[in-house]
Motif scaffolding. Sequence first.
Motif, PDB file in Angstrom:
ATOM      1  N   PHE A 130       0.842  -1.194   0.000  1.00 49.27           N
ATOM      2  CA  PHE A 130       0.000   0.000   0.000  1.00 49.27           C
ATOM      3  C   PHE A 130       0.881   1.249   0.000  1.00 49.27           C
ATOM      4  O   PHE A 130       1.990   1.241   0.522  1.00 49.27           O
ATOM      5  N   GLY A 131       0.352   2.346  -0.567  1.00 49.75           N
ATOM      6  CA  GLY A 131       0.995   3.626  -0.377  1.00 49.75           C
ATOM      7  C   GLY A 131       0.786   4.083   1.060  1.00 49.75           C
ATOM      8  O   GLY A 131      -0.127   3.599   1.737  1.00 49.75           O
ATOM      9  N   HIS A 132       1.621   4.988   1.541  1.00 50.30           N
ATOM     10  CA  HIS A 132       1.396   5.507   2.886  1.00 50.30           C
ATOM     11  C   HIS A 132       1.890   6.933   3.010  1.00 50.30           C
ATOM     12  O   HIS A 132       2.815   7.359   2.329  1.00 50.30           O
ATOM     13  N   THR A 133       1.218   7.669   3.857  1.00 51.54           N
ATOM     14  CA  THR A 133       1.621   9.023   4.195  1.00 51.54           C
ATOM     15  C   THR A 133       1.381   9.200   5.690  1.00 51.54           C
ATOM     16  O   THR A 133       0.851   8.307   6.351  1.00 51.54           O
ATOM     17  N   HIS A 134       1.784  10.346   6.226  1.00 56.00           N
ATOM     18  CA  HIS A 134       1.584  10.558   7.662  1.00 56.00           C
ATOM     19  C   HIS A 134       1.354  12.036   7.938  1.00 56.00           C
ATOM     20  O   HIS A 134       1.563  12.899   7.074  1.00 56.00           O
ATOM     21  N   ASN A 135       0.921  12.319   9.153  1.00 56.46           N
ATOM     22  CA  ASN A 135       0.599  13.682   9.590  1.00 56.46           C
ATOM     23  C   ASN A 135       1.594  14.717   9.110  1.00 56.46           C
ATOM     24  O   ASN A 135       1.239  15.787   8.624  1.00 56.46           O
ATOM     25  N   ALA A 185      -5.057  11.861  -5.144  1.00 58.26           N
ATOM     26  CA  ALA A 185      -4.159  11.202  -6.095  1.00 58.26           C
ATOM     27  C   ALA A 185      -4.126   9.698  -5.865  1.00 58.26           C
ATOM     28  O   ALA A 185      -4.154   8.902  -6.808  1.00 58.26           O
ATOM     29  N   ALA A 186      -4.089   9.293  -4.599  1.00 58.79           N
ATOM     30  CA  ALA A 186      -4.063   7.864  -4.275  1.00 58.79           C
ATOM     31  C   ALA A 186      -5.366   7.187  -4.693  1.00 58.79           C
ATOM     32  O   ALA A 186      -5.357   6.109  -5.297  1.00 58.79           O
ATOM     33  N   SER A 211      -5.697   6.346  -8.299  1.00 60.30           N
ATOM     34  CA  SER A 211      -4.585   5.570  -8.840  1.00 60.30           C
ATOM     35  C   SER A 211      -4.913   4.082  -8.875  1.00 60.30           C
ATOM     36  O   SER A 211      -6.012   3.658  -8.518  1.00 60.30           O
ATOM     37  N   GLU A 212      -3.907   3.307  -9.279  1.00 55.82           N
ATOM     38  CA  GLU A 212      -4.034   1.847  -9.305  1.00 55.82           C
ATOM     39  C   GLU A 212      -3.447   1.204  -8.047  1.00 55.82           C
ATOM     40  O   GLU A 212      -3.220  -0.011  -8.010  1.00 55.82           O
ATOM     41  N   LEU A 213      -3.192   2.007  -7.017  1.00 60.45           N
ATOM     42  CA  LEU A 213      -2.663   1.453  -5.772  1.00 60.45           C
ATOM     43  C   LEU A 213      -3.632   0.423  -5.194  1.00 60.45           C
ATOM     44  O   LEU A 213      -4.852   0.601  -5.266  1.00 60.45           O
ATOM     45  N   PRO A 214      -3.109  -0.644  -4.589  1.00 57.50           N
ATOM     46  CA  PRO A 214      -3.993  -1.625  -3.949  1.00 57.50           C
ATOM     47  C   PRO A 214      -4.597  -1.089  -2.656  1.00 57.50           C
ATOM     48  O   PRO A 214      -5.585  -1.617  -2.153  1.00 57.50           O
ATOM     49  N   SER A 246     -14.154  14.216   5.137  1.00 58.55           N
ATOM     50  CA  SER A 246     -13.683  14.646   3.811  1.00 58.55           C
ATOM     51  C   SER A 246     -12.787  13.592   3.175  1.00 58.55           C
ATOM     52  O   SER A 246     -12.923  13.276   1.989  1.00 58.55           O
ATOM     53  N   TRP A 247     -11.866  13.044   3.959  1.00 54.70           N
ATOM     54  CA  TRP A 247     -10.961  12.023   3.422  1.00 54.70           C
ATOM     55  C   TRP A 247     -11.730  10.782   2.992  1.00 54.70           C
ATOM     56  O   TRP A 247     -11.493  10.234   1.919  1.00 54.70           O
ATOM     57  N   CYS A 248     -12.634  10.332   3.851  1.00 57.91           N
ATOM     58  CA  CYS A 248     -13.396   9.129   3.526  1.00 57.91           C
ATOM     59  C   CYS A 248     -14.232   9.327   2.269  1.00 57.91           C
ATOM     60  O   CYS A 248     -14.348   8.416   1.446  1.00 57.91           O
ATOM     61  N   ASN A 249     -14.799  10.507   2.114  1.00 56.34           N
ATOM     62  CA  ASN A 249     -15.578  10.791   0.908  1.00 56.34           C
ATOM     63  C   ASN A 249     -14.730  10.665  -0.349  1.00 56.34           C
ATOM     64  O   ASN A 249     -15.205  10.184  -1.387  1.00 56.34           O
ATOM     65  N   ILE A 250     -13.483  11.102  -0.278  1.00 55.46           N
ATOM     66  CA  ILE A 250     -12.583  10.998  -1.432  1.00 55.46           C
ATOM     67  C   ILE A 250     -12.457   9.547  -1.865  1.00 55.46           C
ATOM     68  O   ILE A 250     -12.583   9.207  -3.053  1.00 55.46           O
ATOM     69  N   PHE A 251     -12.220   8.664  -0.901  1.00 53.17           N
ATOM     70  CA  PHE A 251     -12.035   7.247  -1.239  1.00 53.17           C
ATOM     71  C   PHE A 251     -13.351   6.566  -1.587  1.00 53.17           C
ATOM     72  O   PHE A 251     -13.397   5.720  -2.495  1.00 53.17           O
ATOM     73  N   ARG A 252     -14.432   6.921  -0.911  1.00 56.44           N
ATOM     74  CA  ARG A 252     -15.733   6.331  -1.212  1.00 56.44           C
ATOM     75  C   ARG A 252     -16.137   6.603  -2.654  1.00 56.44           C
ATOM     76  O   ARG A 252     -16.712   5.740  -3.329  1.00 56.44           O
ATOM     77  N   GLN A 253     -15.857   7.818  -3.126  1.00 52.11           N
ATOM     78  CA  GLN A 253     -16.229   8.185  -4.495  1.00 52.11           C
ATOM     79  C   GLN A 253     -15.538   7.314  -5.534  1.00 52.11           C
ATOM     80  O   GLN A 253     -16.003   7.204  -6.667  1.00 52.11           O
TER      81      GLN A 253
END
Length: 200
Positions: free
Chosen positions: A30-35, A67-68, A71-74, A95-102
């Motif tokens: 998986f991709g990862h980022t942090h605070n 961006a994530a 993408s084709e990230l798993p 807001s973050w969850c909405n991005i991924f849900r969409q």
Amino acid sequence: MPQPTFVLIFGPPAVGKLTVARALAQRTGFGHTHNHVAIEAALSLFEFDTEEFRRLVFHLRCDIYSAAAASELPGMIGTFVWNFASSRSKEIVHSWCNIFRQHGWRIVFVELKAELETRLQRNRSPDRALGKVSKVDPEISEAILLANERDWVMVAPEGFVMVPPADQCISLVTDSLKPEVVANRILRDARLPERLLASS
């Protein structure tokens, strides 16, 4: 192709969010980022917790997740200090969850917990400042940690309903667990795909 998963790891400072995120990313691909990816960038322009600082951090994080998600990230792993006494924290996560849900992603929340003394010890570790320039001075970092402890509610209250609801919520106490063990438990409990490593 398996449904991609957004894993949000949250908990108080020095609970082990980034270390676990790195271990989990290594196992899953998986991709990862942090605070502090967004925080350190914003600190180069604005003082901490000013309106300009908060706005920039929010937009930088949203751009990373957008961006994530496209993408084709798993999967994607992020970390966050969730203040349960703040409606702003809830709005940010929403807001973050909405991005991924969409984009049709599955969402897993992982709450990490540890006693204050454990976190104070971890905060003094030299590894604590890796990727976190603002954590280089342990005295300043500890002062921020203690201020958060005093002013924020960073452990989900009993009976708290996560909004937005995740597909799965996992809670782990990390005091006596190595990051790899925590990552393994998340991998197992969330049924995440494991990266296939090429044989040498």
